[in-house]
Design a protein around this motif. Structure first.
Motif, PDB file in Angstrom:
ATOM      1  N   ASP A  76      33.430  46.668  34.759  1.00 37.09           N
ATOM      2  CA  ASP A  76      34.888  47.208  34.872  1.00 37.09           C
ATOM      3  C   ASP A  76      34.960  47.966  36.166  1.00 37.09           C
ATOM      4  O   ASP A  76      36.095  48.586  36.401  1.00 37.09           O
ATOM      5  CB  ASP A  76      35.745  47.648  33.864  1.00 37.09           C
ATOM      6  CG  ASP A  76      35.065  49.087  33.395  1.00 37.09           C
ATOM      7  OD1 ASP A  76      34.078  49.551  33.890  1.00 37.09           O
ATOM      8  OD2 ASP A  76      35.869  49.738  32.405  1.00 37.09           O
ATOM      9  N   ARG A  85      34.155  36.204  37.602  1.00 36.91           N
ATOM     10  CA  ARG A  85      33.045  36.657  36.786  1.00 36.91           C
ATOM     11  C   ARG A  85      32.516  35.545  36.167  1.00 36.91           C
ATOM     12  O   ARG A  85      31.215  35.545  35.661  1.00 36.91           O
ATOM     13  CB  ARG A  85      33.341  37.651  36.240  1.00 36.91           C
ATOM     14  CG  ARG A  85      33.677  39.214  37.027  1.00 36.91           C
ATOM     15  CD  ARG A  85      34.034  40.362  36.221  1.00 36.91           C
ATOM     16  NE  ARG A  85      34.266  41.676  37.243  1.00 36.91           N
ATOM     17  CZ  ARG A  85      34.953  42.502  36.962  1.00 36.91           C
ATOM     18  NH1 ARG A  85      36.101  42.554  35.766  1.00 36.91           N
ATOM     19  NH2 ARG A  85      34.983  43.442  37.794  1.00 36.91           N
ATOM     20  N   LYS A  86      33.285  34.859  35.216  1.00 41.23           N
ATOM     21  CA  LYS A  86      33.186  33.916  34.270  1.00 41.23           C
ATOM     22  C   LYS A  86      32.091  32.668  35.026  1.00 41.23           C
ATOM     23  O   LYS A  86      30.915  32.346  34.267  1.00 41.23           O
ATOM     24  CB  LYS A  86      34.281  33.546  33.618  1.00 41.23           C
ATOM     25  CG  LYS A  86      33.797  32.404  32.556  1.00 41.23           C
ATOM     26  CD  LYS A  86      35.324  31.669  31.814  1.00 41.23           C
ATOM     27  CE  LYS A  86      35.778  30.484  32.805  1.00 41.23           C
ATOM     28  NZ  LYS A  86      35.149  29.271  33.007  1.00 41.23           N
ATOM     29  N   THR A  98      31.504  38.689  43.681  1.00 41.73           N
ATOM     30  CA  THR A  98      30.897  38.888  42.717  1.00 41.73           C
ATOM     31  C   THR A  98      29.449  39.502  42.618  1.00 41.73           C
ATOM     32  O   THR A  98      28.696  39.303  42.025  1.00 41.73           O
ATOM     33  CB  THR A  98      30.999  37.925  41.622  1.00 41.73           C
ATOM     34  OG1 THR A  98      30.190  36.626  42.142  1.00 41.73           O
ATOM     35  CG2 THR A  98      32.158  37.409  41.234  1.00 41.73           C
ATOM     36  N   ASP A 157      44.155  39.834  37.688  1.00 38.17           N
ATOM     37  CA  ASP A 157      43.046  39.985  36.901  1.00 38.17           C
ATOM     38  C   ASP A 157      42.576  38.618  36.385  1.00 38.17           C
ATOM     39  O   ASP A 157      41.292  38.782  36.218  1.00 38.17           O
ATOM     40  CB  ASP A 157      43.681  40.639  35.719  1.00 38.17           C
ATOM     41  CG  ASP A 157      44.079  42.023  35.819  1.00 38.17           C
ATOM     42  OD1 ASP A 157      43.303  42.808  36.769  1.00 38.17           O
ATOM     43  OD2 ASP A 157      44.576  42.668  34.986  1.00 38.17           O
ATOM     44  N   ALA A 158      43.336  37.529  36.405  1.00 37.15           N
ATOM     45  CA  ALA A 158      42.894  36.382  36.037  1.00 37.15           C
ATOM     46  C   ALA A 158      41.879  35.666  37.067  1.00 37.15           C
ATOM     47  O   ALA A 158      41.132  35.159  36.598  1.00 37.15           O
ATOM     48  CB  ALA A 158      44.182  35.371  35.988  1.00 37.15           C
ATOM     49  N   LEU A 163      30.379  40.419  31.628  1.00 41.32           N
ATOM     50  CA  LEU A 163      31.644  40.200  31.633  1.00 41.32           C
ATOM     51  C   LEU A 163      32.410  41.414  31.448  1.00 41.32           C
ATOM     52  O   LEU A 163      33.684  41.404  31.495  1.00 41.32           O
ATOM     53  CB  LEU A 163      32.013  39.181  30.517  1.00 41.32           C
ATOM     54  CG  LEU A 163      31.454  37.932  30.711  1.00 41.32           C
ATOM     55  CD1 LEU A 163      31.830  36.741  29.728  1.00 41.32           C
ATOM     56  CD2 LEU A 163      32.251  37.305  32.159  1.00 41.32           C
ATOM     57  N   THR A 164      31.931  42.563  30.713  1.00 41.01           N
ATOM     58  CA  THR A 164      32.649  43.645  30.555  1.00 41.01           C
ATOM     59  C   THR A 164      32.425  44.879  31.657  1.00 41.01           C
ATOM     60  O   THR A 164      33.026  45.836  31.566  1.00 41.01           O
ATOM     61  CB  THR A 164      31.876  44.560  29.115  1.00 41.01           C
ATOM     62  OG1 THR A 164      30.375  44.610  29.519  1.00 41.01           O
ATOM     63  CG2 THR A 164      32.075  43.556  28.045  1.00 41.01           C
ATOM     64  N   VAL A 194      39.851  37.543  39.027  1.00 35.68           N
ATOM     65  CA  VAL A 194      38.713  38.286  38.980  1.00 35.68           C
ATOM     66  C   VAL A 194      37.964  37.924  37.769  1.00 35.68           C
ATOM     67  O   VAL A 194      36.663  37.778  37.904  1.00 35.68           O
ATOM     68  CB  VAL A 194      38.933  39.932  38.959  1.00 35.68           C
ATOM     69  CG1 VAL A 194      37.716  40.546  38.602  1.00 35.68           C
ATOM     70  CG2 VAL A 194      39.566  40.266  40.445  1.00 35.68           C
ATOM     71  N   ALA A 195      38.564  37.564  36.582  1.00 29.80           N
ATOM     72  CA  ALA A 195      37.827  37.248  35.448  1.00 29.80           C
ATOM     73  C   ALA A 195      37.357  35.830  35.470  1.00 29.80           C
ATOM     74  O   ALA A 195      36.287  35.512  35.209  1.00 29.80           O
ATOM     75  CB  ALA A 195      38.843  37.041  34.281  1.00 29.80           C
ATOM     76  N   HIS A 196      37.946  34.830  36.257  1.00 28.26           N
ATOM     77  CA  HIS A 196      37.511  33.465  36.393  1.00 28.26           C
ATOM     78  C   HIS A 196      36.417  33.624  37.315  1.00 28.26           C
ATOM     79  O   HIS A 196      35.230  33.020  37.189  1.00 28.26           O
ATOM     80  CB  HIS A 196      38.600  32.732  37.155  1.00 28.26           C
ATOM     81  CG  HIS A 196      38.006  31.200  37.514  1.00 28.26           C
ATOM     82  ND1 HIS A 196      38.570  30.626  38.532  1.00 28.26           N
ATOM     83  CD2 HIS A 196      37.151  30.564  37.017  1.00 28.26           C
ATOM     84  CE1 HIS A 196      38.163  29.293  38.469  1.00 28.26           C
ATOM     85  NE2 HIS A 196      37.233  29.129  37.420  1.00 28.26           N
TER      86      HIS A 196
END
Length: 150
Positions: free
Chosen positions: A118, A17-18, A108, A10-11, A115-116, A13-15
């Protein structure tokens, strides 16, 4: 096979996307010789580019000194592709210098504008040794078992 905890997945993937539309990059560190990615270390893409990543030299040296001091190693080296599939480019292959690392790519190209978002992402892992790319299975686990089995 890459076995990775859900929180680390998850971290990463979040990075990715960010940092979109630029490529994100980082390392997941683990105990030396364990092949167990434990600690996600997002790094700065010094190239600040949507088509190329480069670790900041000072950050890379600092991380390696820290890993050396703690008997750790880079278990996963990850980065994102912002407009293409999650597959190593010729540049990725030529610059792969950690033969024991898993090289994770996250695409990505779809859904990164939010950011939302999913929905599904393309998350793939490869071994890159002497210019040869071998894709490997990724198994995401809730947590590593205490016996070392997953």
């Amino acid at each position: 096979m890459l076995i990775i905890e859900q929180a680390a997945y998850d971290a990463i993937v979040a990075h990715a996307r960010k940092d979109h539309p630029d490529e994100a990059c980082g390392v997941v560190v683990g105990p030396e010789g364990s092949d167990r990615p434990v600690r996600v270390v997002p790094m700065l893409n010094a190239a600040m580019s949507p088509t190329y990543y480069k670790f900041d030299d000072d950050d890379w040296k600092k991380l390696y000194d820290e890993m050396w001091d703690n008997d750790e190693e880079a278990v996963v080296i990850y980065h994102s592709h912002t407009a293409t599939e999650a597959y190593p480019s010729r540049t990725d292959i030529s610059e792969a210098r950690e033969p024991n690392a898993h090289y994770v790519l996250v695409s990505t190209r779809e859904g990164a504008e939010s950011l939302t978002y999913d929905g599904p992402v393309e998350f793939r892992s490869f071994r890159i040794v002497d210019g040869t790319v071998t894709e490997e299975e990724v198994q995401v686990v809730t947590a590593y078992s205490e016996t070392g089995e997953n």
